[in-house]
Design an enzyme around this catalytic site. Structure first.
Site, short mmCIF file in Angstrom:
data_model
loop_
_atom_site.label_atom_id
_atom_site.label_comp_id
_atom_site.label_asym_id
_atom_site.label_seq_id
_atom_site.Cartn_x
_atom_site.Cartn_y
_atom_site.Cartn_z
N GLU A 1 0.92 -1.23 -0.14
CA GLU A 1 -0.02 -0.05 -0.23
C GLU A 1 0.91 1.27 0.03
O GLU A 1 1.81 1.34 0.63
CB GLU A 1 -1.03 0.10 1.47
CG GLU A 1 -1.89 -0.99 1.43
CD GLU A 1 -3.13 -0.80 0.81
OE1 GLU A 1 -3.51 0.35 0.34
OE2 GLU A 1 -3.87 -1.73 0.49
N PHE B 1 -0.60 6.67 -2.65
CA PHE B 1 -1.57 6.89 -3.75
C PHE B 1 -2.63 5.76 -3.89
O PHE B 1 -3.76 6.10 -4.22
CB PHE B 1 -0.56 6.75 -5.04
CG PHE B 1 -1.24 6.62 -6.51
CD1 PHE B 1 -1.81 7.79 -7.05
CD2 PHE B 1 -1.55 5.48 -7.28
CE1 PHE B 1 -1.96 7.81 -8.33
CE2 PHE B 1 -1.93 5.40 -8.41
CZ PHE B 1 -2.36 6.72 -8.96
N GLY B 2 -2.21 4.58 -3.50
CA GLY B 2 -3.28 3.57 -3.40
C GLY B 2 -2.73 2.17 -3.19
O GLY B 2 -1.63 2.05 -2.58
N VAL C 1 -0.90 -1.42 -4.54
CA VAL C 1 -0.10 -2.08 -5.52
C VAL C 1 -0.52 -3.44 -5.88
O VAL C 1 -0.29 -4.30 -4.73
CB VAL C 1 1.34 -1.64 -5.37
CG1 VAL C 1 2.15 -2.17 -6.45
CG2 VAL C 1 1.51 -0.29 -5.11
N ASP D 1 11.83 12.22 -3.76
CA ASP D 1 11.45 11.34 -2.65
C ASP D 1 12.37 9.78 -2.73
O ASP D 1 11.74 8.77 -2.71
CB ASP D 1 9.93 10.66 -2.71
CG ASP D 1 9.31 10.54 -1.51
OD1 ASP D 1 9.75 10.62 -0.63
OD2 ASP D 1 8.16 9.76 -1.76
N1 ATP Z 1 7.16 -1.99 -9.35
C1 ATP Z 1 6.94 -2.67 -8.32
N2 ATP Z 1 7.30 -3.97 -8.38
C2 ATP Z 1 7.05 -4.84 -7.24
N3 ATP Z 1 6.35 -4.26 -6.24
C3 ATP Z 1 6.15 -2.79 -6.12
C4 ATP Z 1 6.13 -2.06 -7.23
N4 ATP Z 1 5.98 -0.79 -6.93
C5 ATP Z 1 5.50 -0.82 -5.66
N5 ATP Z 1 5.61 -2.14 -5.09
C6 ATP Z 1 5.13 -2.64 -3.80
O1 ATP Z 1 3.82 -1.75 -3.54
C7 ATP Z 1 4.36 -1.09 -2.18
C8 ATP Z 1 3.82 0.18 -2.31
O2 ATP Z 1 4.27 1.07 -3.40
P1 ATP Z 1 3.72 2.47 -3.77
O3 ATP Z 1 4.74 2.91 -4.90
O4 ATP Z 1 2.50 2.86 -4.09
O5 ATP Z 1 4.12 3.48 -2.40
P2 ATP Z 1 4.17 4.77 -2.38
O6 ATP Z 1 2.93 5.28 -3.03
O7 ATP Z 1 5.29 5.25 -3.33
O8 ATP Z 1 4.18 4.86 -0.99
P3 ATP Z 1 4.17 6.44 -0.56
O9 ATP Z 1 3.85 7.25 -1.66
O10 ATP Z 1 3.49 6.58 0.59
O11 ATP Z 1 5.84 6.53 -0.54
C9 ATP Z 1 5.73 -0.96 -2.14
O12 ATP Z 1 6.46 -0.92 -0.64
C10 ATP Z 1 6.40 -2.19 -2.93
O13 ATP Z 1 6.25 -3.37 -1.79
#
Ligand code: ATP
Length: 447
Positions: free
Chosen positions: A133, A136-137, A139, A251
């Site tokens: 999670e 943004f939402g 994953v 970030d």
């Molecule tokens: N391309 C990817 N491949 C595999 N796992 C992913 C990928 N992108 C995200 N994840 C998984 O989903 C989780 C959440 O990712 P996300 O990018 O939504 O976080 P975020 O929105 O960056 O969080 P925040 O914005 O609060 O830092 C990650 O911690 C990871 O475990």
């Protein structure tokens, strides 16, 4: 990225409106071809951008996150932060502005998936396919018809439409401009009713933070940590130096660094990224502060001026995380150890950096030397004054040198260890030859 313990985002509100939203929506004709839909979308965004440039609108920054996920720092009452752009000291040698688009390049290789296709790929967004999670939402892991895996980022429905659109658009537009082995690749997106979905390359071995927390299958030794640091340095150097216009990630943190099966790194999460101005003389952008607590450049927080050196600062924090294994802030620790960078750099200063070394790392002369060198580089990256910080490219070069020395020294050790094990093997052969049991004492005399 986020896990339960991941640090919170910072959004500093109420300052200069040099950033702009992307207003408007994508066209939604489902009958349009994939490419023409994307082109139409980019054109529409360009129109909005140019309108903004002419002063038609001056909306707030693109990348607000839901209130529960962010820290809002009240705007300072000093003259550079009153919320009125006229009071901001105009010290632009050059100025960074909001994203503009190169419609031909930005579309390259990007697909607009159908909701049905992605629904199917994720088992109708089945909870068992949730990877994590973020603000943004959610994953999800998805499997496309051709058998390939993708990561599907599905925006929260409750997010305010304009904010959501901005975050969504920022990530798509930034990702569509880049192509680098160490950056997560954008594969496509969906905009359908209230659905906003980004489809990116699936990176299957968790985040760097999970590895450092010991939550993954594989342990990261010094060699792997140096590789990861170099990968991140390369990725960010590419963003700063080799794209059409510099991109500031804003970030960089361990939970935004994804790890491949081969223990290499890919930088993800471009929801906060910013493009530099087309004006080559510009030195910074005045913008609302974005980032994650513990990683944000203090000079950016106090001046609102964003430069590539803000990414360098965050990278310095990641270097310390890599060496110590700790999160940037650990509130359960004794006071002196709560801010990890401070504690580790103090240990370095006192000549006992090894105290701050991740207990999971093997202690050897080569690894301790590498630790000290990486912490010295981190100290440089974390300099309060951004002018004293190295560029990302310089960080990469220094890390190359550190890795080279480490490998050489480690090889010497490996060779001597191999020689030693060879001797052991010879002894074992001799034991076998003479039928001596393990543990029995024996002596070989030369003839
Ligand atoms: N391309 C990817 N491949 C595999 N796992 C992913 C990928 N992108 C995200 N994840 C998984 O989903 C989780 C959440 O990712 P996300 O990018 O939504 O976080 P975020 O929105 O960056 O969080 P925040 O914005 O609060 O830092 C990650 O911690 C990871 O475990």
């Amino acid at each position: 990225m986020k896990n339960t313990s991941s640090p919170r985002r910072i959004i500093r509100s109420g300052d200069a409106n040099n950033d702009h939203n992307f207003a408007g929506t994508f066209p939604k004709k489902k009958t349009q071809s994939v490419l023409s839909r994307f082109r139409a979308a980019v054109k529409k965004l360009e129109a909005v951008f140019f309108c903004q440039k002419k002063g038609c609108s001056n909306t707030d920054d693109a990348d607000e996150r839901p209130a529960s996920q962010v820290i809002e720092i009240p705007s300072a009452s000093t003259d550079n932060s009153t919320g009125s752009s006229s009071k901001i000291p105009v010290r632009f040698k050059h100025s960074y502005s909001s994203v503009s688009f190169d419609s031909t390049r930005s579309q390259a290789g990007t697909v607009i998936y159908s909701l049905e296709e992605i629904s199917k790929a994720t088992g109708n967004f089945s909870p068992k396919n949730i990877l994590g999670e973020g603000s943004f939402g959610t994953v999800y892991k998805g499997k496309l018809k051709d058998g390939s895996f993708v990561a599907v980022k599905r925006a929260k429905k409750e997010m305010r439409e304009d904010r959501l659109f901005a975050v969504f658009k920022n990530e798509i537009l930034t990702l569509s401009k880049i192509e680098h082995l160490n950056l997560v690749r954008l594969l496509g997106y969906i905009e359908d009713g209230d659905e906003r979905i980004i489809v990116v390359e699936y990176v299957g071995n968790g985040t760097l933070r999970e590895h450092l927390d010991g939550k993954s299958r594989s342990e990261l030794e010094m060699a792997e940590r140096l590789d990861i640091a170099i990968d991140v340095a390369h990725a960010v150097t590419y963003l700063h130096m080799y794209t059409d216009r510099p991109i500031i990630h804003r970030d960089i943190k361990a939970s935004n660094i994804l790890i491949t099966e081969k223990l290499r790194a890919k930088v993800a999460d471009f929801g906060f990224a910013k493009l530099a101005s087309e004006d080559p003389g510009a030195s910074h952008v005045l913008t609302q502060v974005r980032g994650t607590v513990g990683y944000v450049d203090p000079e950016y927080i106090s001046t609102y001026e964003l430069t590539e050196k803000s990414d360098v600062y965050s990278f310095g924090v990641v270097l310390v995380e890599l060496m110590t294994g700790r999160q940037p802030m650990e509130s359960e620790r004794p006071i002196k150890e709560r801010i990890t960078t401070k504690w580790a750099l103090q240990a370095l200063k006192e000549g006992c950096a090894v105290v701050a070394m991740d207990p999971r790392l093997q202690r050897s002369p080569a690894s301790i030397e590498a630790l000290e060198k990486v912490l010295r580089l981190a100290r440089h990256c974390l300099a309060p004054n951004r002018k004293s910080r190295p560029s990302m490219k310089e960080c990469g070069e220094v890390l190359w040198g550190i890795r080279k020395d480490f490998r050489e020294k480690n090889n010497v050790r490996a060779v001597s260890t191999a020689h030693y094990s060879e001797q052991i093997d010879v002894r074992k052969d001799n034991r076998d030859m003479f039928g001596i049991e393990d543990g029995e004492s024996y002596e070989f005399r030369s003839a």
